[in-house]
Design an enzyme around this catalytic site. Structure first.
Site, PDB file in Angstrom:
ATOM      1  N   ILE A  81       0.857  -1.262   0.138  1.00  0.00           N
ATOM      2  CA  ILE A  81       0.064  -0.089   0.003  1.00  0.00           C
ATOM      3  C   ILE A  81       0.982   1.197  -0.097  1.00  0.00           C
ATOM      4  O   ILE A  81       2.230   1.283   0.417  1.00  0.00           O
ATOM      5  CB  ILE A  81      -1.108  -0.063   1.294  1.00  0.00           C
ATOM      6  CG1 ILE A  81      -0.301  -0.123   2.610  1.00  0.00           C
ATOM      7  CG2 ILE A  81      -2.017  -0.959   1.043  1.00  0.00           C
ATOM      8  CD1 ILE A  81      -1.116   0.054   3.905  1.00  0.00           C
ATOM      9  N   ASP A  82       0.363   2.418  -0.334  1.00  0.00           N
ATOM     10  CA  ASP A  82       1.271   3.490  -0.650  1.00  0.00           C
ATOM     11  C   ASP A  82       1.831   4.119   0.769  1.00  0.00           C
ATOM     12  O   ASP A  82       1.245   3.800   1.568  1.00  0.00           O
ATOM     13  CB  ASP A  82       0.464   4.775  -1.117  1.00  0.00           C
ATOM     14  CG  ASP A  82      -0.243   4.348  -2.644  1.00  0.00           C
ATOM     15  OD1 ASP A  82       0.562   3.500  -3.276  1.00  0.00           O
ATOM     16  OD2 ASP A  82      -1.123   4.747  -3.205  1.00  0.00           O
ATOM     17  N   LYS A  83       2.862   4.639   0.877  1.00  0.00           N
ATOM     18  CA  LYS A  83       3.552   5.269   1.906  1.00  0.00           C
ATOM     19  C   LYS A  83       2.286   5.926   2.800  1.00  0.00           C
ATOM     20  O   LYS A  83       2.383   5.867   4.058  1.00  0.00           O
ATOM     21  CB  LYS A  83       4.513   6.291   1.396  1.00  0.00           C
ATOM     22  CG  LYS A  83       5.282   7.096   2.667  1.00  0.00           C
ATOM     23  CD  LYS A  83       6.080   8.450   2.319  1.00  0.00           C
ATOM     24  CE  LYS A  83       6.455   9.126   3.344  1.00  0.00           C
ATOM     25  NZ  LYS A  83       7.360  10.430   2.797  1.00  0.00           N
ATOM     26  N   THR A 115      -0.854   5.814   2.701  1.00  0.00           N
ATOM     27  CA  THR A 115      -2.170   4.987   3.093  1.00  0.00           C
ATOM     28  C   THR A 115      -1.875   3.924   4.291  1.00  0.00           C
ATOM     29  O   THR A 115      -0.628   3.682   4.408  1.00  0.00           O
ATOM     30  CB  THR A 115      -2.485   4.090   1.659  1.00  0.00           C
ATOM     31  OG1 THR A 115      -2.662   4.844   0.564  1.00  0.00           O
ATOM     32  CG2 THR A 115      -3.840   3.269   2.334  1.00  0.00           C
ATOM     33  N   ARG A 168      -6.915   5.840  -5.637  1.00  0.00           N
ATOM     34  CA  ARG A 168      -6.748   7.476  -5.714  1.00  0.00           C
ATOM     35  C   ARG A 168      -6.818   7.658  -7.308  1.00  0.00           C
ATOM     36  O   ARG A 168      -7.329   8.823  -7.484  1.00  0.00           O
ATOM     37  CB  ARG A 168      -5.258   7.920  -5.512  1.00  0.00           C
ATOM     38  CG  ARG A 168      -5.020   7.260  -4.024  1.00  0.00           C
ATOM     39  CD  ARG A 168      -3.576   7.297  -3.743  1.00  0.00           C
ATOM     40  NE  ARG A 168      -2.821   8.360  -3.730  1.00  0.00           N
ATOM     41  CZ  ARG A 168      -1.638   8.663  -3.590  1.00  0.00           C
ATOM     42  NH1 ARG A 168      -0.702   7.451  -3.723  1.00  0.00           N
ATOM     43  NH2 ARG A 168      -0.963   9.855  -3.951  1.00  0.00           N
TER      44      ARG A 168
END
Length: 301
Positions: free
Chosen positions: A135-137, A139, A235
């Site tokens: 998962i993104d930084k 998130t 997103r």
């Protein structure tokens, strides 16, 4: 040392632009760096980034050996929601990068895993031990971690076969009028900004389902379920339908709420245990800042 060969079919302008269009897995800045490092030849001759390509030009890129990263265990606090001999489930905080890269050599989830868990699968490259999905930084939320290769293969197959369950909660800009929806739109690297993903015609299939949980003045709280796992999928999809995730520095409007990054949380994770066959489901509460932001919005309505 890896080499890539590109034959120009027709004249297409500057070499850095032509290679960016031909090699979609690499950014323009990466290609410009190779040109700067004299790793690119055209018909056997070194060229600069402003070289204008011609039809039948034979371009050879010699990719330098990647920089080796020394992975060090780091005593970083880590919320381990569940752990057994095969796997672990982690609640990642917002702001933590999942694995090391040239720009983030330490302080990552992997550095923390090496300290707290140690035994991790080896299927991915050396900088991503145990990492089945990311998962993104910015998130927060749940990630499954494989502690051996058998577990890694089984969990990765569930992701590929769409039999695992991943639900997110997001606060988005705008007031969504309908209660439920499905966004089915292919995603690939943006043709305009190479740092971004976008809905593009020749992108990879991507499906996101959403349900409205609560509405506020100017914002909507939604639950999202992923069918596919494209980079930045939620997103990109929410921006595509006109309701970008609040706080998103890449796909949303300029910051409108206090915080450090998008209000997006991986709240629920479900899968079948690779050894026991048990169906397991885990849920992580919203981070404190997320909760406080919702309370503020409720009070202001």
């Amino acid at each position: 040392m890896e080499q890539i060969e590109v034959i120009i079919q027709q004249q297409t302008g500057r070499i850095d632009k032509a290679l960016t269009e031909a090699l979609t897995n690499y950014t323009r800045s990466q290609i410009q760096q190779w040109l700067k490092e004299q790793s690119v030849t055209v018909n056997g001759e070194l060229v600069k980034a402003n070289y204008k390509v011609k039809a039948k030009d034979k371009i050879i890129i010699t990719i330098p050996e990647p920089e080796t990263l020394d992975l060090l265990p780091e005593d970083i606090p880590l919320e381990i929601v569940y752990q057994d001999e095969d796997l672990a489930v982690i609640n990642k905080p917002q702001g933590m990068v999942v694995h090391p890269s040239a720009g983030h050599k330490d302080g990552t989830l992997v550095n923390a895993l090496l300290f707290h868990i140690k035994d991790l699968s080896t299927i991915n490259d050396v900088i991503r031990p145990g990492i089945v999905h990311r998962i993104d930084k910015d998130t927060s939320g749940l990630l499954m971690i494989a502690k051996n290769d058998h577990a890694h293969e089984a969990l990765a197959k569930q992701l590929k076969d769409k039999t695992s369950l991943r639900k997110y909660v997001a606060l988005v800009h705008g007031e969504i009028s309908h209660e439920k929806g499905t966004i089915e739109a292919p995603i690939g690297r943006s043709k305009v900004n190479r740092k971004k993903q976008a809905v593009i015609e020749d992108g990879k299939p991507a499906v996101t389902h959403f349900t409205v949980l609560e509405r506020f003045s100017g914002f909507t709280l939604v639950e999202l379920q992923l069918e596919t796992g494209r980079t930045h999928q939620i997103r990109v999809h929410m921006q595509y339908i006109g309701f970008p995730v609040a706080g998103d520095p890449l796909y949303g409007p300029k910051k409108t709420l206090p915080g450090n990054g998008q209000f997006l949380h991986a709240k629920l994770l479900g899968f079948t245990h690779p050894t026991t066959g048990e169906v397991m489901t885990f849920e992580a509460p919203l981070p404190e800042l997320f909760k406080k932001t919702l309370e503020t919005l409720r009070e202001s309505d």
